[in-house]
Write an enzyme that holds these catalytic residues in place. Structure first.
Site, PDB file in Angstrom:
ATOM      1  CE1 TYR A  32      -4.064  -1.613  -0.155  1.00  0.00           C
ATOM      2  CE2 TYR A  32      -3.789  -2.513   1.812  1.00  0.00           C
ATOM      3  CZ  TYR A  32      -4.659  -2.412   0.571  1.00  0.00           C
ATOM      4  OH  TYR A  32      -5.420  -3.070   0.540  1.00  0.00           O
ATOM      5  N   PRO A  57       1.503  26.710 -11.833  1.00  0.00           N
ATOM      6  CG  PRO A  57      -0.212  24.974 -11.182  1.00  0.00           C
ATOM      7  CD  PRO A  57      -0.012  26.263 -12.182  1.00  0.00           C
ATOM      8  CB  CYS A  80       4.978 -16.336  -5.915  1.00  0.00           C
ATOM      9  SG  CYS A  80       6.433 -16.507  -4.713  1.00  0.00           S
ATOM     10  CG  LEU A  81       0.320 -16.827  -1.328  1.00  0.00           C
ATOM     11  CD1 LEU A  81       1.020 -17.604   0.049  1.00  0.00           C
ATOM     12  CD2 LEU A  81      -0.220 -15.392  -0.447  1.00  0.00           C
ATOM     13  CG  HIS A 114       6.938 -13.653  -8.813  1.00  0.00           C
ATOM     14  ND1 HIS A 114       5.675 -12.929  -8.151  1.00  0.00           N
ATOM     15  CD2 HIS A 114       7.805 -13.969  -7.531  1.00  0.00           C
ATOM     16  CE1 HIS A 114       5.749 -13.382  -6.915  1.00  0.00           C
ATOM     17  NE2 HIS A 114       6.729 -13.740  -6.603  1.00  0.00           N
ATOM     18  CD  GLU A 120       4.467 -11.975 -11.373  1.00  0.00           C
ATOM     19  OE1 GLU A 120       4.665 -13.054 -11.886  1.00  0.00           O
ATOM     20  OE2 GLU A 120       4.483 -11.424 -10.302  1.00  0.00           O
TER      21      GLU A 120
HETATM   22  N1  GLN Z   1       5.023 -15.712   1.339  1.00  0.00           N
HETATM   23  C1  GLN Z   1       5.113 -16.777   0.229  1.00  0.00           C
HETATM   24  C2  GLN Z   1       6.847 -16.962   0.557  1.00  0.00           C
HETATM   25  O1  GLN Z   1       7.271 -16.305   1.306  1.00  0.00           O
HETATM   26  C3  GLN Z   1       5.167 -16.280  -1.019  1.00  0.00           C
HETATM   27  C4  GLN Z   1       5.818 -15.107  -1.403  1.00  0.00           C
HETATM   28  C5  GLN Z   1       5.482 -14.526  -2.713  1.00  0.00           C
HETATM   29  O2  GLN Z   1       4.334 -14.831  -3.295  1.00  0.00           O
HETATM   30  N2  GLN Z   1       5.972 -13.569  -3.523  1.00  0.00           N
HETATM   31  O3  GLN Z   1       7.390 -18.029   0.345  1.00  0.00           O
END
Ligand code: GLN
Length: 536
Positions: free
Chosen positions: A55, A192, A383-384, A510, A512
């Site tokens: 955030y 500005p 990943c997660l 990842h 992406e």
């Molecule tokens: N929290 C998980 C880990 O540390 C996944 C990390 C993530 O999605 N970048 O392995």
């Protein structure tokens, strides 16, 4: 030839898309046959954004060499199609750490260590290091923050000094500002911008080019006024209207003469750019033949920047299939409120669970994953999201109700996702200790993953601490899960898939981060293809 230096600063307000302007200019120079690199100087004191809440900062972009960087580095890579490194992103945190570390070693030989010259020397050193190492024709340097911020002053002072040490036509300063529209008087206002340029001039920097973000076209007289008050030529006042798509920005800025003005200032032959492929890609984006809807189930979904590269890569997957990809952002915790998530997921053609940390929202992500698995909806776990797929499968198919990642439940009897020994001691010093950067992934013959990549080895970037626990591999295999990608050196599971399902893939890396608009990552292209197929 010494690299030309192009500095990009921002004025009036933040979030003007300085990063996109820098990236777009990079593309325009490259399409003229010049080699380009881009770096970002971030004024905050964190060493890198890796420890920041999304955030606060949006996504953390990871480079091949394992640096956790600002999301603008992702824009740069996507626009100039180059792999950047940790040298391309520097923060005040890194600058100060280096200077203080040198002081502790006695490196200043009794001198008083000060912002000027020591901090500014370190900043200049980092810029010249990229010039010397990569030797690009042009190095674009974006200064984070807004002119007038206390934190960015040492960076502005450093680039002022650098210019005075360079050849006469070696540097170009671009200032990106906002021209607000006052609806009450129906006018665009230049004041500005005038003030912001004055602020720059007061520290000794005269912008050569002013890029004006505006909701409405700038008339000739407005441009003339800006040029007059800001001490620049009229053709160096470049209008930058809101674009329908990010990838249109280079084309728009080309039309407005940005790169020509920059080349002129730097004494570079302005050449005619070859934007054929880029235009074709934008054409695919703007004229889709079909569409699909993908749900992104995460816990920072209110801030789309937190998943920037994922959203971009999904778009790229769409370009490859001439499809518009509509994103449905779903808060994982909201899904938990209901007993099932069929309402929220109704009508989606595919479900993606992106990366994440911490326990909040885990249950909702598991629910979404189960919904995808049971209803044959394409599922992409990143990943997660891969770890979620493993946990869900263990809980529901293997019947281990307590199966969990030890990130969320330390005492489970079925730690299907767990810490490797080399990570156990890193929980207290979290900054920069994840498994980071590019690793080889060996693809198993006959699997969906191998057919998607079309080869048996690939390299993808990582940012995580936990791994699939190989102790349970046989149980998963027996129940129908296929492990289609492995890290060959350490035997870590990189890709899982379910052959009984139309498209169910989880990746520990990842993908992406390596996707480009004109060269989509194959997993995203295939995922969107599956979403479209499922829709039929
Ligand atoms: N929290 C998980 C880990 O540390 C996944 C990390 C993530 O999605 N970048 O392995």
């Amino acid at each position: 030839m010494e690299s030309k230096l192009i500095f990009v600063t921002g004025g009036v307000v933040s979030s003007l898309g300085k990063g996109i302007t820098a990236a777009a200019l990079g593309r325009l120079l490259k399409s003229r046959g010049y080699s380009v690199s881009i770096m970002k100087l971030d004024p905050y004191l964190n060493v890198d954004p890796g420890t920041m809440n999304p955030y606060q900062h949006g996504e953390v972009f990871v480079t091949d060499d394992g640096a956790e960087t600002d999301l603008d580095i992702g824009h740069y890579e996507r626009f100039i199609n180059e792999e950047l490194t940790r040298l391309n992103n520097t923060t005040s945190g890194q600058i100060y750490s280096a200077v203080i570390e040198r002081e502790r070693r006695g490196g200043y030989q009794g001198g008083t260590v000060q912002v000027i010259p020591h901090i500014t020397e370190e900043i200049k050193h980092r810029i010249t290091k990229v010039m010397k190492k990569l030797r690009p024709d042009a190095l674009i340097v974006e200064i984070g923050g807004t002119v007038g911020d206390i934190e960015s002053q040492p960076f502005l002072e450093a680039i002022r000094q650098l210019k005075s040490q360079c050849e006469p036509m070696q540097c170009c300063f671009i200032h990106v500002t906002l021209i607000p529209y006052l609806s009450a008087s129906g006018e665009l206002k230049t004041k500005p911008t005038q003030h912001s340029v004055k602020e720059l001039q007061s520290i000794g920097i005269q912008p050569d080019v002013i890029v004006c973000r505006s909701d409405y076209p700038l008339s000739r007289s407005i441009k003339a006024k800006i040029a007059l008050f800001c001490n620049t030529a009229e053709e160096c006042v470049i209008e930058n209207l809101n674009a329908g798509s990010l990838y249109e920005v280079p084309l728009m800025l080309e039309e407005k003469g940005l790169c020509t003005a920059v080349c002129k200032k730097l004494g570079l032959d302005p050449r005619t750019p070859d934007l054929t492929e880029w235009r074709a890609m934008v054409d695919r984006e703007l004229n889709p033949e079909t569409e699909c809807t993908v749900a992104i189930v995460g816990k920072y979904v209110e801030l789309h920047d937190a998943y920037l590269s994922v959203a971009e890569a999904l778009k790229h997957g769409g370009f490859a299939n001439r499809a518009r990809v509509n994103l449905r952002w779903l808060g994982a915790e909201d899904l938990e409120k209901g007993s099932d998530c069929s309402g929220a997921l109704e009508g989606v053609d595919a479900i993606l669970v992106p990366g994440g940390f911490g326990e909040r929202g885990i249950k909702g992500k598991i629910m979404a994953c189960r919904y995808a698995r049971e209803n044959n909806i394409p599922y992409f776990g990143i990943c997660l999201g891969m770890q979620i797929a493993v946990i869900e499968f263990a809980q529901d198919v293997l019947g281990w109700e307590d199966a969990q990642s030890t990130e969320f439940d330390f005492s489970t009897k079925h730690p299907v996702i767990d810490l490797m020994a080399d990570q156990v001691n890193n929980l207290e010093r979290i900054g920069g200790t994840l498994r980071l950067g590019s690793y080889t992934c060996r693809l198993e013959e006959g699997t969906l993953a191998a057919s998607i990549y079309g080869c048996f080895e690939t390299h993808e970037r990582h940012r995580h601490r936990y791994e699939f626990n190989n102790e349970f591999e046989a149980d998963f295999r027996d129940a129908g899960m296929v492990f289609s990608g492995w890290n060959p050196r350490r035997g870590l599971a990189e890709i899982i898939e379910l052959p009984s399902h139309p498209w169910f893939v989880g990746v520990q890396f990842h993908p992406e981060f390596t996707s480009r608009p004109d060269e989509p990552n194959p997993l995203f292209a295939s995922f969107i293809e599956a979403a479209l197929k499922g829709k039929e």
